[in-house]
Scaffold this active site. Sequence first.
Site, short mmCIF file in Angstrom:
data_model
loop_
_atom_site.label_atom_id
_atom_site.label_comp_id
_atom_site.label_asym_id
_atom_site.label_seq_id
_atom_site.Cartn_x
_atom_site.Cartn_y
_atom_site.Cartn_z
N ILE A 1 0.87 -1.17 0.00
CA ILE A 1 0.00 0.00 0.00
C ILE A 1 0.91 1.22 0.00
CG2 ILE A 1 -0.19 -0.09 2.52
CD1 ILE A 1 -2.92 1.19 2.32
N SER A 2 0.63 2.16 -0.89
CA SER A 2 1.56 3.26 -1.12
C SER A 2 1.74 4.15 0.10
CB SER A 2 1.08 4.12 -2.29
OG SER A 2 1.18 3.44 -3.50
#
Length: 669
Positions: A61-62
């Site tokens: 997840i960024s």
Amino acid sequence: MPDLAETRYWMVERQVRRRGVEDERVLEALRAVPREAFVPREMEEFAYEDSALPVEAGQTISQPYIVGLMLAAAGLQAGDSVLEVGAGTGYAAAVAARLADRVFAIERDAGLARTAATRLAQLEVENVEIRQGDGTLGWPEAGPFDAIIVSAGGPDVPQALADQVAVGGRLVIPVGETRDRQRLLKMTCVEAGRWVSEDLGEVMFVPLIGAHGWRESAEAAGRSPTPEPRSFREPLDEADIAQAIARAALPLPALDDVRFAEPFDRFASARVVLLGEASHGTSEFYSARAAITRRLIERHGFNIVAVEADWPDASVVNRFVRGLPPGAHAETAFQRFPTWMWRNAEVAEFLGWLRDWNASWPPGAQVGFYGLDLYNLNASIGAVLDYLDRVDPEAAAVARERYGCLTPWSEAPQTYGRMALSAGYAPCEDAVVRTLRDLLCRKLDYAAADGEQFLDASQNARLVRNAERYYRAMYYGAAESWNLRDTHMFETLETLLSAWPDAKAVVWAHNSHIGDASRTEMGQVRGELNLGQLCRERFGAQAALIGFGTHAGTVACASDWDAPMEVRPVKPSLPGSYERLAHESGRERFLLDLRSQADTQLRQALLRPRLERFIGVIYRPETERWSHYAECALPEQFDGYVWFDATTAVTPLDAASGSGEDETWPFGL
């Protein structure tokens, strides 16, 4: 449990707005979406860290900043239709859903697509549609789109995606010639077939796999390992830096060699020498600090040893090393978790030496051992009352009544913090402040009787005041409580230095306390300060900050707070970290002088922020990257760096190890 809305607020302020994302709609959307809902349960505690996090299917997840940057670049408006390529667990889509009318998100992994859909449904996000498929082909039947956001890096802009952008629309995509390093591009379609491109900087994303991206077979062949966090990086020749470290490093002899501490004479002109540690359970760090401290005492007149320990516990040790009888009602030192941090063979050996050293000096010339920390609230209350009972019984009665407010919580003060938060005010604050103020107002009278005992009592009163604030702050956010704690440690150190003429102090504390926080993500992102930073601001060049590090070995630690001590292997340091550079230098032990007059070329090379490992009393190797690494600029964080390539756990003391010792032995063994 902290208020996560408050945590999200500070994540946005420190990690996103501070880096230049100013679109208020994007910032508000990031504040509203719970990032912890989009990560696996074991990663929830790291949800608001300034990094990417691992999620299911080997993906990430960024980093929150990257999500904010891309959404701001896409310029989403209320009526827009948006396509996201690389939905992951659905976090970016959930944020985009608060900005646009409709979001279509494609995820190539079927399991991850189902997970994203489930999480969005649980949050009642109704304007996002998830599809499993090849994102490089887009979603033609749903287009054209006002914006397309691609959360994976490809070798070029897929034509299929470009064809699905409406005139006036934006395409935000990482593009690069290699699978793990790209430039983030914002492309605006000004008219059919004509684009204006803007380069937003270098990024690292997972590879964009598909018909118009990287081939699946290349990933399977191992050319794209589990991705590093998506964040900005500049390429450097790691091998050259490691070789430069090897050339600049001062080799250190074995710890039992009398010459081990000689190279540290270069820091002896400072008034305060702060010696760190990369963990609270490593034998070599304790033994090295002991050797350096002995030399600073013997050769350079240092007369204060101040440690990251509670004042009342250290006071018991101070009386032991100075040959004094135990104080009235004194508890056995360091009985609370984590006992091994100070009740270990390495510390015991140093204290035995210090007691022998002090035996040959008069009381005014002896070296004291003092605690800087503020956790032992109960013992500090008792010490203040014992002192006043002896010197001023009337004042003791008043203090006992005032401290009665805190007494029900003195054994578990965190409960007081929770109560104070729910009540909406600080019921005991005025009482503990008045007690400290009254004590200090009588300073001349009390100190005339016994200055050393007054110092002890006043410091315990200061601890009670600051601990009351600390345990309340625990429930308002990590930065506030951390800052209160380190400010207390600094104030205690200042009190000690001002108590005697020509005082010079050696400080033992964790790297996270003695390295300058303003030069790390602690200060730059989380708004935290620390003891080392405050010492630099107060003493300038008269403060020497020396960090410690290791590559691998074993460490004494616990898996959770109040859990039993265990000895665990330390995982080899991560590629790209300062520790990996030191390891690849090939040096077993060394001191690296990081000050500006040292190797200028190497110092400049090391200034680029990198990951640095921090292991406290808790060690969680299964989530090591997110639990124990933070980004730092080593030459600005420390003045010197001590390296042990392989290290071992401290030896905790038990009842048998104290057999035959004098009954005044501080650990009560």
